[in-house]
Design an enzyme around this catalytic site. Structure first.
Site, short mmCIF file in Angstrom:
data_model
loop_
_atom_site.label_atom_id
_atom_site.label_comp_id
_atom_site.label_asym_id
_atom_site.label_seq_id
_atom_site.Cartn_x
_atom_site.Cartn_y
_atom_site.Cartn_z
N ASP A 44 7.17 5.46 -3.63
CA ASP A 44 6.92 5.54 -2.19
C ASP A 44 8.24 5.62 -1.43
OD1 ASP A 44 4.24 5.10 -2.91
OD2 ASP A 44 4.46 2.93 -2.67
N GLY A 95 0.86 -1.18 0.00
CA GLY A 95 0.00 0.00 0.00
C GLY A 95 0.89 1.23 0.00
N GLY A 140 12.34 9.39 -13.49
CA GLY A 140 12.80 8.06 -13.87
C GLY A 140 14.28 8.01 -14.14
N ALA A 183 8.86 2.12 -5.82
CA ALA A 183 10.01 3.02 -5.88
C ALA A 183 9.62 4.46 -5.55
CB ALA A 183 10.66 2.95 -7.26
N GLY A 242 16.51 11.00 -13.39
CA GLY A 242 16.70 11.51 -12.04
C GLY A 242 15.49 12.23 -11.50
N ASN A 284 0.39 10.08 -7.12
CA ASN A 284 0.10 8.64 -7.22
C ASN A 284 -1.18 8.36 -8.01
OD1 ASN A 284 1.83 6.60 -6.31
ND2 ASN A 284 1.46 7.08 -4.18
N TYR A 285 -1.25 8.84 -9.22
CA TYR A 285 -2.44 8.66 -10.04
C TYR A 285 -2.63 7.19 -10.41
CZ TYR A 285 -5.61 8.87 -14.02
OH TYR A 285 -6.67 8.67 -14.87
N ARG A 286 -3.85 6.70 -10.21
CA ARG A 286 -4.22 5.34 -10.60
C ARG A 286 -5.40 5.42 -11.56
NH1 ARG A 286 -0.03 4.81 -8.51
NH2 ARG A 286 0.59 3.37 -6.82
#
Length: 320
Positions: free
Chosen positions: A257, A34, A227, A255, A230, A166-168
């Site tokens: 989180d 989570g 990514g 990563a 950097g 944290n788009y889902r």
């Protein structure tokens, strides 16, 4: 005083041990995962006092979450047990050796039923940092209300409010996310986002423009995770760039989180800006080096083991 309080949904995690289509999997590892609890574990491993607030079902998976988080030193007094809904599930598999697929089974889960009355207000008001994510905003109307209530309590108490977009896409559309995120971003002090996530809130062709536009909405600290390129941090008008660490990637989940946990932990420790950004990138790199959402998150003693020059293969160590 608690260093960090975070809230959201954590779930039982089944990981297929065999690579290939999930329908052929027969053996699974059982763990937990989570976004928010990952951050809490990351901060605790780096020496902070972290607490997690959320709902779990009155089932074995809920007990697994409790024992796992407590075993990692996370305060779980804010965990609520919901007898009317199950703990959510995540299923992780590898379609190929390089392709990780994660499926969520969280509709009507206990975690999605989080509401303002579940909040331990005294715990939130005692925190130095409150960390929230866009995932919880998207889970349900009551969960979104809980996020807003927690932010209001933290701000009233003088705490730092941190948010990871944290788009889902499985939870809401870009249009739905855009309106809700823009409103919430205006009330936070620290914001973590990838370039794509930033464009849900503001316009911009490059990461620095995006960071400036996000900062103009209210956050003092904006971190754009890029990514393999950097990360960029815009804090109080100062711009800092961080190079990625080079590691062999085994599991990319978690990563982002870890990156947030590293930055928050160093901020709590009073570290210099350059140090907090370097630790954030190192934590993100550590996170991808082993299976599991949080299992490879570093402790203080681990941080010196990783150097940008130690690379075998450049990976996306800060954006996922």
């Amino acid at each position: 005083m608690t260093d960090l309080v975070t809230l959201g949904e954590s779930m039982a995690l089944f990981t297929a041990r065999r690579t290939g289509p999930l329908r052929h999997a027969r053996d699974f590892g059982l763990g937990v995962g989570g976004a928010e609890s990952n951050v809490a574990i990351g901060v605790a491993r780096l020496g902070g006092r972290a607490a997690w607030i959320g709902r779990v079902g009155a089932d074995e998976f809920g007990e697994l979450l409790r024992s796992t988080l407590a075993g990692e030193g996370v305060d779980v007094r804010g965990m609520r047990v919901d007898p009317g809904a199950p703990t959510g599930l995540m299923i992780k598999s590898r379609r190929t050796a390089e392709m990780v697929d994660v499926r969520y089974y969280r509709s009507a889960s206990a975690g999605s039923r989080l509401r303002p009355s579940d909040l331990d207000v005294s715990l939130i008001r005692s925190a130095r940092v409150l960390h929230v994510t866009g995932i919880t905003l998207a889970l349900s109307a009551s969960a979104a209300e809980a996020v807003r209530a927690a932010i209001a309590e933290a701000r009233d108490a003088g705490a730092i409010v941190s948010m990871d977009v944290n788009y889902r896409r499985a939870l809401w559309t870009p249009a739905e996310a855009s309106a809700a995120l823009r409103e919430t971003v205006a009330s936070v002090d620290v914001l973590f986002a990838t370039e794509a996530e930033a464009r849900l809130v503001v316009e911009g062709d490059d990461p620095l423009t995006l960071a400036g536009a996000l900062s103009a909405l209210g956050p003092r600290h904006v971190l754009i995770k890029r990514g393999a390129l950097g990360a960029i941090e815009l804090s109080d008008g100062a711009v800092r760039h961080a190079e990625p660490y080079r590691v062999v990637e085994l599991d990319p989940v978690g990563a982002g989180d870890a990156f947030a946990a590293g930055w928050i932990a160093e901020t709590l420790a009073g570290a210099a800006p350059e140090r907090r950004l370097a630790t954030a990138c190192a934590a993100g790199a550590f996170a991808v080096t082993a299976d599991g959402d949080w299992e490879s998150l570093p402790r203080r003693s681990d941080l010196d083991l990783l150097r940008p020059a130690d690379a075998v293969d450049t990976v996306d160590a800060v954006s996922r």
